[in-house]
Design an enzyme around this catalytic site. Structure first.
Site, PDB file in Angstrom:
ATOM      1  N   ASP A 130       0.849  -1.193   0.000  1.00  9.93           N
ATOM      2  CA  ASP A 130       0.000   0.000   0.000  1.00  9.93           C
ATOM      3  C   ASP A 130       0.884   1.241   0.000  1.00  9.93           C
ATOM      4  O   ASP A 130       0.721   2.146   0.818  1.00  9.93           O
ATOM      5  CB  ASP A 130      -0.905  -0.017   1.233  1.00  9.93           C
ATOM      6  CG  ASP A 130      -2.005   1.046   1.170  1.00  9.93           C
ATOM      7  OD1 ASP A 130      -2.412   1.421   0.054  1.00  9.93           O
ATOM      8  OD2 ASP A 130      -2.452   1.490   2.244  1.00  9.93           O
ATOM      9  N   ASP A 153       3.758   1.945   7.924  1.00  5.03           N
ATOM     10  CA  ASP A 153       2.484   1.240   7.766  1.00  5.03           C
ATOM     11  C   ASP A 153       2.563   0.088   6.766  1.00  5.03           C
ATOM     12  O   ASP A 153       2.100   0.187   5.626  1.00  5.03           O
ATOM     13  CB  ASP A 153       1.376   2.215   7.365  1.00  5.03           C
ATOM     14  CG  ASP A 153      -0.008   1.599   7.577  1.00  5.03           C
ATOM     15  OD1 ASP A 153      -0.087   0.425   7.997  1.00  5.03           O
ATOM     16  OD2 ASP A 153      -1.012   2.285   7.305  1.00  5.03           O
TER      17      ASP A 153
END
Length: 370
Positions: A231, A255
């Site tokens: 992502d 993340d």
């Protein structure tokens, strides 16, 4: 406004994350906070900025229950530890010290991952269990993606990440494919009645046609799969300036919650934006940096628009699946309205056109290959 998905009657597990319970959970893993607590902008998980008694700024993440198994979470943390050992600019989680009562180490997982049992306020209520990790807090800003030197830097960083990611595959985490990201998302939206009846026929037709093209493109393009960030949009890249704690400057990746197996181009295409000509120039800069370190298979460029299509359909299903979380109706009030689904239909038709056009040229043809 059209009410989208039908919400669940039971309280969401995150309802137990009151400030005092967050602080209790941190103490149970060996972190004594000084009482300062700020909830950060995160929808998938619950993330808090805290300070310990030594004044360190920390970020505590409580993982969404049911999304990943303990084995899948452990693979994320093992990848982060491997990247940190190779001196890649990632922010790795801290080692925790579960107390054995309200927090326990997760079996066969790194010490940075623990499972905590919260203390709900109602007497006799079930005590929900959440996976917890804690990171050092780092400040930064988004990368300047209109700067070719920044794009080359990011290309080198992605190549270094993929060098490590290619050493093995995730065994518990999934692989990015059309079935899981696309067709299953379509089926959930169809079966759960999230799409307004008037908009369903047009959306369904456009979605099926787009997914058929994406599926065929993935089937026709043999690629190597490796462990990815998964992502890597600009919001997950912190550009840092040297400070007293860290003399580094440049990008840091954050993340890895969506880490999975897939083709290398998945971590590159979200760095591109704008019209085709602009994306072509950005791609040239990214790949000129990438190829300084690692070979890139130019055939993967055929997958940029198919992967973008899968992300669009998956995003709609993600919003629908999370609607029982009170944070989602507040943050996405337009979701589920006729205007939303009409817009999605238009964007899917644009993707159909994009997938029938020639793919972006491989900059190797421009003499930029190594």
């Amino acid at each position: 406004m059209q009410e989208p998905p039908r919400g669940a009657a039971a309280p969401h597990p995150y309802a137990a994350l009151e400030p005092r319970h967050v602080l209790d959970a941190l103490e149970a893993v060996g972190i004594r906070a000084d009482g300062r607590l700020l909830q950060l902008n995160s929808y998938e998980n619950r993330v808090f900025l805290v300070h310990d008694e030594d004044g360190r700024a920390l970020v505590a993440k409580f993982y969404r229950p049911g999304r990943w198994s303990d084995a899948q979470l452990a693979e994320e943390h093992r990848l982060l530890a491997e990247l940190q050992a190779e001196d890649l600019p990632v922010i790795a989680p801290l080692a925790l010290q579960p107390d054995g009562r309200d927090a326990q180490a997760i079996a066969q997982a790194p010490a940075s991952l623990a499972r905590v049992r919260l203390r709900p306020g109602d007497a006799g209520a079930e005590r929900p269990s959440l996976a917890l990790a804690v990171w050092p807090c780092r400040a930064g800003h988004g990368p300047e993606l209109d700067d070719p030197s920044t794009l080359r830097w990011l290309g080198r960083l992605m190549a270094r990440l993929h060098q490590v990611g290619a050493r093995e595959r995730f065994s518990a985490r999934p692989t990015l494919d059309a079935e899981a990201f696309g067709w299953q998302s379509h089926a959930r939206l169809r079966d759960d009645g999230h799409i307004t009846p008037a908009e369903w026929p047009a959306w369904d037709s456009a979605c099926r046609q787009a997914l058929e093209l994406a599926t065929q493109a993935l089937a026709d393009t043999p690629t190597a799969t490796l462990r990815l960030h998964g992502d890597c949009h600009p919001g997950n890249i912190l550009w840092r300036s040297p400070d007293g704690d860290d003399a580094r400057r440049g990008p840091q990746l954050v993340d890895f919650d969506d880490a999975r197996n897939g083709p290398a181009v998945q971590d590159l295409w979200m760095l591109l934006s704008g019209e085709r000509e602009a994306m072509q120039q950005q791609l040239g800069a990214v790949l000129s940096g990438y190829r300084q370190i690692r070979r890139f298979d130019g055939r993967e460029l055929r997958l940029i628009e198919p992967l973008r299509t899968l992300r669009m359909v998956h995003h709609s299903a993600w919003l629908a699946e999370r609607w029982d979380d009170p944070a989602f109706p507040a943050a996405f009030p337009w979701f589920g309205t006729p205007a939303w689904w009409s817009q999605q239909t238009v964007q899917l038709r644009q993707q159909i056109e994009a997938m029938t056009e020639p793919p972006l040229d491989d900059p190797a043809d421009w003499g930029l290959d190594d």
